[in-house]
Design a protein around this motif. Structure first.
Motif, PDB file in Angstrom:
ATOM      1  N   SER A  74       0.814  -1.215   0.000  1.00 59.38           N
ATOM      2  CA  SER A  74       0.000   0.000   0.000  1.00 59.38           C
ATOM      3  C   SER A  74       0.846   1.262   0.000  1.00 59.38           C
ATOM      4  O   SER A  74       0.342   2.357  -0.274  1.00 59.38           O
ATOM      5  N   THR A  75       2.131   1.153   0.317  1.00 63.38           N
ATOM      6  CA  THR A  75       3.001   2.323   0.346  1.00 63.38           C
ATOM      7  C   THR A  75       3.785   2.502  -0.950  1.00 63.38           C
ATOM      8  O   THR A  75       4.562   3.438  -1.071  1.00 63.38           O
ATOM      9  N   VAL A  76       3.628   1.630  -1.924  1.00 59.08           N
ATOM     10  CA  VAL A  76       4.355   1.725  -3.194  1.00 59.08           C
ATOM     11  C   VAL A  76       3.765   2.862  -4.021  1.00 59.08           C
ATOM     12  O   VAL A  76       2.579   2.858  -4.351  1.00 59.08           O
ATOM     13  N   THR A  77       4.599   3.835  -4.343  1.00 64.46           N
ATOM     14  CA  THR A  77       4.148   4.988  -5.121  1.00 64.46           C
ATOM     15  C   THR A  77       4.564   4.899  -6.584  1.00 64.46           C
ATOM     16  O   THR A  77       3.991   5.578  -7.429  1.00 64.46           O
ATOM     17  N   ALA A  78       5.576   4.086  -6.870  1.00 62.41           N
ATOM     18  CA  ALA A  78       6.054   3.933  -8.239  1.00 62.41           C
ATOM     19  C   ALA A  78       6.904   2.670  -8.317  1.00 62.41           C
ATOM     20  O   ALA A  78       7.304   2.111  -7.288  1.00 62.41           O
ATOM     21  N   VAL A  79       7.162   2.231  -9.528  1.00 59.37           N
ATOM     22  CA  VAL A  79       8.052   1.090  -9.748  1.00 59.37           C
ATOM     23  C   VAL A  79       9.112   1.509 -10.756  1.00 59.37           C
ATOM     24  O   VAL A  79       8.787   1.961 -11.858  1.00 59.37           O
ATOM     25  N   ALA A  80      10.372   1.395 -10.354  1.00 57.16           N
ATOM     26  CA  ALA A  80      11.489   1.627 -11.266  1.00 57.16           C
ATOM     27  C   ALA A  80      11.888   0.282 -11.874  1.00 57.16           C
ATOM     28  O   ALA A  80      11.907  -0.737 -11.172  1.00 57.16           O
ATOM     29  N   ALA A  81      12.183   0.274 -13.159  1.00 57.39           N
ATOM     30  CA  ALA A  81      12.465  -1.000 -13.825  1.00 57.39           C
ATOM     31  C   ALA A  81      13.450  -0.819 -14.968  1.00 57.39           C
ATOM     32  O   ALA A  81      13.557   0.256 -15.554  1.00 57.39           O
ATOM     33  N   THR A  82      14.155  -1.901 -15.249  1.00 60.04           N
ATOM     34  CA  THR A  82      15.046  -1.974 -16.407  1.00 60.04           C
ATOM     35  C   THR A  82      14.808  -3.304 -17.086  1.00 60.04           C
ATOM     36  O   THR A  82      14.888  -4.352 -16.449  1.00 60.04           O
ATOM     37  N   ASN A  83      14.499  -3.277 -18.373  1.00 57.02           N
ATOM     38  CA  ASN A  83      14.322  -4.506 -19.128  1.00 57.02           C
ATOM     39  C   ASN A  83      15.658  -4.939 -19.730  1.00 57.02           C
ATOM     40  O   ASN A  83      16.223  -4.231 -20.567  1.00 57.02           O
ATOM     41  N   VAL A  84      16.150  -6.082 -19.295  1.00 57.43           N
ATOM     42  CA  VAL A  84      17.351  -6.656 -19.892  1.00 57.43           C
ATOM     43  C   VAL A  84      16.925  -7.411 -21.138  1.00 57.43           C
ATOM     44  O   VAL A  84      16.104  -8.334 -21.074  1.00 57.43           O
ATOM     45  N   LEU A  85      17.450  -7.013 -22.281  1.00 59.62           N
ATOM     46  CA  LEU A  85      17.138  -7.685 -23.542  1.00 59.62           C
ATOM     47  C   LEU A  85      17.889  -9.012 -23.586  1.00 59.62           C
ATOM     48  O   LEU A  85      19.118  -9.040 -23.577  1.00 59.62           O
ATOM     49  N   LEU A  86      17.140 -10.112 -23.610  1.00 56.86           N
ATOM     50  CA  LEU A  86      17.791 -11.409 -23.494  1.00 56.86           C
ATOM     51  C   LEU A  86      18.697 -11.715 -24.680  1.00 56.86           C
ATOM     52  O   LEU A  86      19.676 -12.435 -24.531  1.00 56.86           O
ATOM     53  N   GLN A  87      18.378 -11.168 -25.851  1.00 60.75           N
ATOM     54  CA  GLN A  87      19.271 -11.386 -26.991  1.00 60.75           C
ATOM     55  C   GLN A  87      20.633 -10.745 -26.731  1.00 60.75           C
ATOM     56  O   GLN A  87      21.687 -11.309 -27.057  1.00 60.75           O
ATOM     57  N   SER A  88      20.630  -9.567 -26.103  1.00 59.14           N
ATOM     58  CA  SER A  88      21.891  -8.896 -25.769  1.00 59.14           C
ATOM     59  C   SER A  88      22.626  -9.651 -24.664  1.00 59.14           C
ATOM     60  O   SER A  88      23.861  -9.782 -24.704  1.00 59.14           O
ATOM     61  N   LEU A  89      21.883 -10.155 -23.672  1.00 56.41           N
ATOM     62  CA  LEU A  89      22.501 -10.954 -22.608  1.00 56.41           C
ATOM     63  C   LEU A  89      23.080 -12.236 -23.196  1.00 56.41           C
ATOM     64  O   LEU A  89      24.179 -12.676 -22.815  1.00 56.41           O
ATOM     65  N   ASP A  90      22.354 -12.827 -24.132  1.00 55.04           N
ATOM     66  CA  ASP A  90      22.807 -14.046 -24.806  1.00 55.04           C
ATOM     67  C   ASP A  90      24.101 -13.780 -25.583  1.00 55.04           C
ATOM     68  O   ASP A  90      25.057 -14.550 -25.508  1.00 55.04           O
TER      69      ASP A  90
END
Length: 263
Positions: free
Chosen positions: A184-200
């Protein structure tokens, strides 16, 4: 004594862990910026603090394996920097405004400056009703309002340049005044999408340099999804561009017998 192969594996593991650790650090930095720039998670309307734009713009180029760097607010709005192609320095910024659509501005990485701040987002593109709070990455972070960054389940992300297989690094931004540690206290979500092709690609290059003729792969602990492999030609999943359905490949379903046996 430690063998050459064991040392090589430790070196590859260290490289991968360091790269993913950088993603986690940058994700938390974005969340901390959001806490400072938007205390209490108030609605941003169509005006976003310059600190958030700078963090997104300057942060994404520091993460070669990242495709998206973004913030979703409990108001439903989204602020995102998106890499149009792996290892590209060209980005698209996406803004959702009152859930009605996107304002998109494309530009090269070298164009950051005051002029851009005044003109970004002048092109409006119609889109379906958008609400960040119902997206899988947002709800995953709300269910786990931890002070640490964690990696969510792999999924296919739809964006202006197509559908790509990613795994999100997630950080729940919380209102300290609300006590912390609660959804209930979450005001936002910070995120980073790791591109699996780049990780691969990164895993393949690192393994070839430090431990050639060796099979190394990454598997998501909870789902068993195959995230990356040093083997050439090993698929990571598939998407149907017509129906929008996607299938993440499990390690037990890999075409490589070696991966199936070890998994």
């Amino acid at each position: 004594a430690v063998s050459y192969r064991e040392l090589g594996f430790l070196a590859v593991e260290s490289k991968v862990a360091g790269t993913l650790g950088q993603v986690a650090t940058m994700t938390k930095l974005l969340g901390m910026q959001a806490t400072t720039a938007t205390p209490g998670g108030v609605s941003l309307g169509s005006v976003y603090p310059v600190e958030l734009r700078q963090q997104l713009f300057l942060g994404l180029p520091l993460m070669p394996i990242a495709q998206d760097y973004y913030l979703g607010f409990r108001t439903g709005e989204l602020l995102m920097a998106h890499r149009t192609a792996p290892s590209s320095d060209s980005f698209i910024w996406e803004f959702s405004n009152n859930f009605t659509g996107y304002r998109i501005a494309g530009f090269p990485a070298a164009s950051w400056g005051d002029d851009w701040l005044a003109t970004a987002g002048n092109m409006t593109i119609s889109a379906a009703r958008y609400n960040a709070t119902v997206r899988s990455w947002y709800t995953a972070a709300v269910r786990n309002p931890s002070p640490d960054v964690f990696f969510g389940p792999a999924y296919f992300a739809l964006n202006p340049t197509g559908a790509t297989l990613v795994v999100p690094a997630l950080y729940a931004v919380q209102d300290d005044a609300g006590g912390g540690g609660s959804a209930s206290t979450v005001t936002a979500v910070a995120a980073t999408n790791v591109l699996l092709q780049s990780l691969d690609d990164f895993l393949k290059a690192t393994t070839a340099r430090l431990l050639p003729d060796t099979v190394i792969f990454l598997v998501e602990r909870t789902s068993g999804a195959l995230l990356a492999s040093s083997l050439p030609g090993q698929s990571l999943g598939s998407a149907d561009p017509v129906t929008g359905t996607a299938q993440v490949l499990l390690a037990l379903e890999a075409s490589s017998e070696v991966i199936r046996e070890i998994a």
